[in-house]
Write an enzyme that holds these catalytic residues in place. Structure first.
Site, PDB file in Angstrom:
ATOM      1  N   SER A 162       1.708  24.045  31.136  1.00 41.53           N
ATOM      2  CA  SER A 162       3.076  24.449  30.835  1.00 41.53           C
ATOM      3  C   SER A 162       3.681  23.468  29.849  1.00 41.53           C
ATOM      4  O   SER A 162       3.247  22.307  29.754  1.00 41.53           O
ATOM      5  CB  SER A 162       3.926  24.452  32.112  1.00 41.53           C
ATOM      6  OG  SER A 162       5.297  24.676  31.822  1.00 41.53           O
TER       7      SER A 162
ATOM      8  N   TYR B 197       7.491  21.155  40.423  1.00 42.51           N
ATOM      9  CA  TYR B 197       6.666  22.036  39.608  1.00 42.51           C
ATOM     10  C   TYR B 197       6.200  21.338  38.337  1.00 42.51           C
ATOM     11  O   TYR B 197       5.038  21.414  37.950  1.00 42.51           O
ATOM     12  CB  TYR B 197       7.424  23.323  39.261  1.00 42.51           C
ATOM     13  CG  TYR B 197       6.689  24.191  38.273  1.00 42.51           C
ATOM     14  CD1 TYR B 197       5.547  24.897  38.666  1.00 42.51           C
ATOM     15  CD2 TYR B 197       7.099  24.279  36.947  1.00 42.51           C
ATOM     16  CE1 TYR B 197       4.845  25.674  37.750  1.00 42.51           C
ATOM     17  CE2 TYR B 197       6.418  25.055  36.035  1.00 42.51           C
ATOM     18  CZ  TYR B 197       5.292  25.750  36.440  1.00 42.51           C
ATOM     19  OH  TYR B 197       4.597  26.509  35.533  1.00 42.51           O
TER      20      TYR B 197
END
Length: 233
Positions: free
Chosen positions: A139, A151
């Protein structure tokens, strides 16, 4: 008789995984679709044609289920050429404030980090045999931290996994690609609010995956960082 190359995708039921599966079939691959939601996988398999795509239920946080996934893939198609460790999810629990959600954190780390590492460990012996390609979904927030929750840390771990696998596989012929998307309009977000920025579509990321895979064997696209135009971080 032509032997088709085989492309296994975790997290294949929706979003980036499903979009990649469609493009892989169009490119001539046989595809193994893996995720926890078997009904969605079966529907996608029917859409793509069962001669092209086979579905297998798998929770990547469970080592034994991953072993069964790879056993299924090899029984169905006999080889592995591309493995895309794409399964993952986000929960927005912050480090400070809000409700404590330890189970959420544990499940996210097991899926995003342990699950991706297990996919690498179980696939690489087969990819060495075919001179194959291992891809993993990171990501933007595993490249530059712009979120205040765990996350982002799981995606920094994925960045480390990709680099470690690439170093370990040097000299084997196996290529390794880290795919780092920015904000993508997919069901991935669930109840987590999306940043107020432009969005990529799942097909945009899938094209990046197929770009990396389609390069000649001597070209290893190590990292694809892809943001929507206008996303600042």
């Amino acid at each position: 008789m032509k032997e088709h190359k085989v492309f296994l995708i975790t997290g294949a039921s929706t979003g980036i995984g499903a979009a990649t599966a469609r493009m892989a079939v169009d490119a001539g691959y046989r595809v193994v679709l893996a995720a926890r939601s078997l009904d969605k996988l079966e529907a996608l398999s029917d859409e793509l044609g069962r001669e092209h795509a086979r579905a297998v239920q798998c929770d990547v946080s469970d080592w034994r289920q991953q072993e069964e996934m790879f056993r299924f893939a090899l029984e169905q198609f006999g080889r592995l050429d591309v493995v895309f460790a794409n399964a993952g999810f986000s929960k927005g629990s912050p480090f400070y404030g809000g409700e404590d959600k330890p189970d959420e954190w544990r499940d996210m780390v097991l899926t995003n980090v342990y699950g991706a590492a297990a996919t690498a460990r179980l696939s690489l012996p087969w990819l060495v045999k075919t001179g194959g390609h291992f891809l993993i979904t990171g990501s933007v927030v595993g490249h530059i931290t712009s979120t205040r929750n765990l996350y982002s840390a799981t995606k920094w771990a994925v960045t480390g996994i990709a680099q470690s696998v690439r170093n370990e596989m040097a000299g084997t012929g196996v290529r390794v690609t880290l795919i780092e998307p920015g904000v993508v309009d997919t069901p991935f977000w669930g109840t987590v609010p999306k940043p107020g920025t432009p969005e990529l579509h799942a097909d945009d990321v899938a094209r990046a995956v197929l770009y990396a895979v389609s390069q000649p064997p001597h070209v290893d696209v190590n990292d694809v960082l892809i943001r929507p135009t206008g996303q600042p971080h």
